[in-house]
Design a protein around this motif. Structure first.
Motif, PDB file in Angstrom:
ATOM      1  N   UNK A   1       3.847 -10.562 -12.046  1.00 11.55           N
ATOM      2  CA  UNK A   1       3.503 -11.942 -11.698  1.00 11.55           C
ATOM      3  C   UNK A   1       3.593 -12.155 -10.193  1.00 11.55           C
ATOM      4  N   UNK A   2       4.662 -11.631  -9.584  1.00 10.98           N
ATOM      5  CA  UNK A   2       4.830 -11.780  -8.138  1.00 10.98           C
ATOM      6  C   UNK A   2       3.783 -10.972  -7.372  1.00 10.98           C
ATOM      7  N   UNK A   3       3.464  -9.793  -7.878  1.00 10.27           N
ATOM      8  CA  UNK A   3       2.455  -8.966  -7.212  1.00 10.27           C
ATOM      9  C   UNK A   3       1.073  -9.615  -7.285  1.00 10.27           C
ATOM     10  N   UNK A   4       0.743 -10.161  -8.445  1.00  8.67           N
ATOM     11  CA  UNK A   4      -0.554 -10.825  -8.607  1.00  8.67           C
ATOM     12  C   UNK A   4      -0.627 -12.103  -7.767  1.00  8.67           C
ATOM     13  N   UNK A   5       0.525 -12.762  -7.596  1.00 13.62           N
ATOM     14  CA  UNK A   5       0.576 -13.941  -6.733  1.00 13.62           C
ATOM     15  C   UNK A   5       0.263 -13.563  -5.294  1.00 13.62           C
ATOM     16  N   UNK A   6       0.821 -12.441  -4.847  1.00 13.48           N
ATOM     17  CA  UNK A   6       0.542 -11.956  -3.494  1.00 13.48           C
ATOM     18  C   UNK A   6      -0.920 -11.528  -3.372  1.00 13.48           C
ATOM     19  N   UNK A   7      -1.438 -10.904  -4.410  1.00  9.51           N
ATOM     20  CA  UNK A   7      -2.834 -10.454  -4.398  1.00  9.51           C
ATOM     21  C   UNK A   7      -3.782 -11.653  -4.287  1.00  9.51           C
ATOM     22  N   UNK A   8      -3.465 -12.735  -4.991  1.00  7.05           N
ATOM     23  CA  UNK A   8      -4.295 -13.943  -4.928  1.00  7.05           C
ATOM     24  C   UNK A   8      -4.247 -14.552  -3.531  1.00  7.05           C
ATOM     25  N   UNK A   9      -3.063 -14.542  -2.912  1.00  9.20           N
ATOM     26  CA  UNK A   9      -2.931 -15.050  -1.539  1.00  9.20           C
ATOM     27  C   UNK A   9      -3.795 -14.235  -0.583  1.00  9.20           C
ATOM     28  N   UNK A  10      -3.754 -12.921  -0.728  1.00  6.20           N
ATOM     29  CA  UNK A  10      -4.544 -12.043   0.139  1.00  6.20           C
ATOM     30  C   UNK A  10      -6.045 -12.263  -0.063  1.00  6.20           C
ATOM     31  N   UNK A  11      -6.442 -12.498  -1.310  1.00  8.05           N
ATOM     32  CA  UNK A  11      -7.862 -12.720  -1.601  1.00  8.05           C
ATOM     33  C   UNK A  11      -8.369 -14.000  -0.942  1.00  8.05           C
ATOM     34  N   UNK A  12      -7.492 -15.012  -0.874  1.00  8.74           N
ATOM     35  CA  UNK A  12      -7.879 -16.285  -0.258  1.00  8.74           C
ATOM     36  C   UNK A  12      -7.859 -16.222   1.267  1.00  8.74           C
ATOM     37  N   UNK A  13      -6.836 -15.587   1.801  1.00 10.73           N
ATOM     38  CA  UNK A  13      -6.614 -15.604   3.247  1.00 10.73           C
ATOM     39  C   UNK A  13      -7.215 -14.408   3.986  1.00 10.73           C
ATOM     40  N   UNK A  14      -7.381 -13.288   3.273  1.00 10.84           N
ATOM     41  CA  UNK A  14      -7.841 -12.072   3.942  1.00 10.84           C
ATOM     42  C   UNK A  14      -8.855 -11.352   3.066  1.00 10.84           C
ATOM     43  N   UNK A  15      -9.975 -11.992   2.857  1.00  7.53           N
ATOM     44  CA  UNK A  15     -11.022 -11.448   1.995  1.00  7.53           C
ATOM     45  C   UNK A  15     -11.532 -10.121   2.553  1.00  7.53           C
ATOM     46  N   UNK A  16     -11.818  -9.212   1.628  1.00 11.36           N
ATOM     47  CA  UNK A  16     -12.372  -7.925   2.021  1.00 11.36           C
ATOM     48  C   UNK A  16     -11.329  -6.865   2.327  1.00 11.36           C
ATOM     49  N   UNK A  17     -10.063  -7.253   2.399  1.00 16.51           N
ATOM     50  CA  UNK A  17      -9.002  -6.285   2.689  1.00 16.51           C
ATOM     51  C   UNK A  17      -8.354  -5.811   1.393  1.00 16.51           C
ATOM     52  N   UNK A  18      -8.021  -4.535   1.343  1.00 19.70           N
ATOM     53  CA  UNK A  18      -7.369  -3.976   0.170  1.00 19.70           C
ATOM     54  C   UNK A  18      -5.897  -4.376   0.148  1.00 19.70           C
ATOM     55  N   UNK A  19      -5.385  -4.612  -1.071  1.00 14.36           N
ATOM     56  CA  UNK A  19      -3.973  -4.964  -1.231  1.00 14.36           C
ATOM     57  C   UNK A  19      -3.078  -3.866  -0.662  1.00 14.36           C
ATOM     58  N   UNK A  20      -3.542  -2.621  -0.771  1.00 14.55           N
ATOM     59  CA  UNK A  20      -2.750  -1.486  -0.316  1.00 14.55           C
ATOM     60  C   UNK A  20      -2.680  -1.376   1.205  1.00 14.55           C
ATOM     61  N   UNK A  21      -3.550  -2.098   1.905  1.00 18.25           N
ATOM     62  CA  UNK A  21      -3.640  -1.960   3.361  1.00 18.25           C
ATOM     63  C   UNK A  21      -3.091  -3.161   4.113  1.00 18.25           C
ATOM     64  N   UNK A  22      -2.426  -4.065   3.420  1.00 17.44           N
ATOM     65  CA  UNK A  22      -1.950  -5.282   4.064  1.00 17.44           C
ATOM     66  C   UNK A  22      -0.814  -4.993   5.042  1.00 17.44           C
ATOM     67  N   UNK A  23      -0.944  -5.412   6.286  1.00 18.12           N
ATOM     68  CA  UNK A  23       0.133  -5.213   7.259  1.00 18.12           C
ATOM     69  C   UNK A  23       1.259  -6.220   7.016  1.00 18.12           C
ATOM     70  N   UNK A  24       2.387  -5.992   7.669  1.00 14.73           N
ATOM     71  CA  UNK A  24       3.543  -6.860   7.485  1.00 14.73           C
ATOM     72  C   UNK A  24       3.252  -8.299   7.891  1.00 14.73           C
ATOM     73  N   UNK A  25       2.385  -8.495   8.887  1.00 19.91           N
ATOM     74  CA  UNK A  25       2.100  -9.852   9.350  1.00 19.91           C
ATOM     75  C   UNK A  25       1.502 -10.695   8.225  1.00 19.91           C
ATOM     76  N   UNK A  26       0.727 -10.050   7.342  1.00 19.17           N
ATOM     77  CA  UNK A  26       0.150 -10.769   6.198  1.00 19.17           C
ATOM     78  C   UNK A  26       1.240 -11.092   5.178  1.00 19.17           C
ATOM     79  N   UNK A  27       2.126 -10.134   4.953  1.00 19.62           N
ATOM     80  CA  UNK A  27       3.234 -10.370   4.022  1.00 19.62           C
ATOM     81  C   UNK A  27       4.106 -11.506   4.539  1.00 19.62           C
ATOM     82  N   UNK A  28       4.320 -11.515   5.844  1.00 20.49           N
ATOM     83  CA  UNK A  28       5.131 -12.574   6.441  1.00 20.49           C
ATOM     84  C   UNK A  28       4.463 -13.942   6.240  1.00 20.49           C
ATOM     85  N   UNK A  29       3.149 -13.981   6.371  1.00 17.22           N
ATOM     86  CA  UNK A  29       2.419 -15.240   6.150  1.00 17.22           C
ATOM     87  C   UNK A  29       2.585 -15.704   4.706  1.00 17.22           C
ATOM     88  N   UNK A  30       2.576 -14.749   3.780  1.00 17.35           N
ATOM     89  CA  UNK A  30       2.768 -15.086   2.363  1.00 17.35           C
ATOM     90  C   UNK A  30       4.167 -15.639   2.124  1.00 17.35           C
TER      91      UNK A  30
END
Length: 297
Positions: A26-55
């Motif tokens: 559930x938490x992983x899918x929540x992060x994946x949804x955030x990435x899809x909204x904020x960083x379209x086109x980027x793979x979940x596996x390639x997210x830098x820490x700055x994106x995680x921090x934004x989440x």
């Protein structure tokens, strides 16, 4: 690598409980949804820490507590550690992450007086299936300290009436044997008789059933505990975990060895058991103040 592969890894290799796997996903899918909204086109596996921090910031802005955010990040940590181990990524973006500060959470157990009052509140005339089930649920939680998931998973073959023991499957599918106190044995026998009368033709291995004959479920267990504890206490927190907490605290207060309590609770280390000692220390302080001659006026 997909989240589905990660889910299989948690369940099969790490042997996490279904509840834990569900929470991690559930938490992983929540992060994946955030990435899809904020960083379209980027793979979940390639997210830098700055994106995680934004989440993390967005979770805090939505009202999540520091403790909740730390739990969510734990799921991500496990995910990226797995990716690193499998060679899908070359570095872990959370390697240098420090958890948010949290206040120590002290849960207040029920007193021995409250538990005595609860366990004597049932009438001997309450012999219907659900009343006997509810009483046994409460008594097993308090007398064994088992987890909610462990109680739900108890099968009929896990009970050994002759040796007065119960086998439960704990975290990571580790079995342990717990002794059943003498006073609980008649409750078990009465419940088994009522279960057989209520569902004579039912073919299910599980000990505890709902009113319709299905395996008991998490919210029903919680409602049972909340309902009966509300009879004797005004404490806000009334849950199966608080009964587990109460079991450990009362055992330690009565002089039980911490290693023994650790084994009964199914903890992997003493550090997990030590969280219950603050109440025992408070009890010892009372005895000390009451008994030591230097405290006499």
């Amino acid at each position: 690598m997909t989240p589905k592969e990660f889910s299989k890894y948690l369940a099969l290799e790490r042997q996490y409980s279904a509840h834990t796997v569900k929470a991690y996903m559930r938490d992983l899918l929540n992060f994946e949804a955030f990435c899809a909204d904020e960083h379209k086109g980027s793979s979940l596996n390639e997210m830098p820490y700055v994106v995680i921090r934004s989440w993390i910031i967005s979770c805090l802005e939505e009202g999540c507590s520091n403790r909740t955010v730390n739990r969510k990040v734990s799921a991500l940590k496990a995910y990226y550690k797995f990716l690193l181990r499998k060679g899908y990524i070359s570095s872990n973006p959370l390697a240098g992450h420090r958890p948010l500060k949290t206040d120590r959470k002290i849960e207040v157990p029920f007193s021995q007086q409250e538990m005595r009052q609860l366990l004597t509140s049932w009438s001997d005339e309450d012999t219907d299936f659900e009343s006997l089930r509810d009483r046994l649920v409460v008594e097993l939680f308090y007398s064994t300290g088992i987890r909610r998931a462990e109680l739900i998973g108890i099968e009929l073959t896990d009970l050994d009436i002759e040796s007065k023991t119960l086998r439960v499957k704990g975290k990571r599918n580790k079995d342990r044997i717990i002794p059943i106190v003498e006073n609980v044995m008649p409750r078990i026998v009465s419940y088994l008789q009522a279960r057989e009368q209520a569902f004579p033709d039912l073919n299910t291995p599980y000990l505890f059933l709902s009113g319709s004959g299905n395996k008991i479920y998490e919210t029903l267990v919680y409602r049972i505990i909340n309902k009966y504890l509300s009879r004797v206490s005004e404490k806000v927190k009334k849950s199966p975990h608080i009964l587990r907490h109460t079991f450990a605290t009362h055992m330690l207060n009565q002089g039980a060895d911490m290693n023994s309590v650790k084994e009964l609770l199914g903890h992997a280390s003493l550090a997990s058991t030590q969280v219950y000692t603050h109440n025992s220390i408070a009890e010892l302080k009372k005895v000390h103040l009451r008994s030591h001659p230097r405290n006499k006026k």
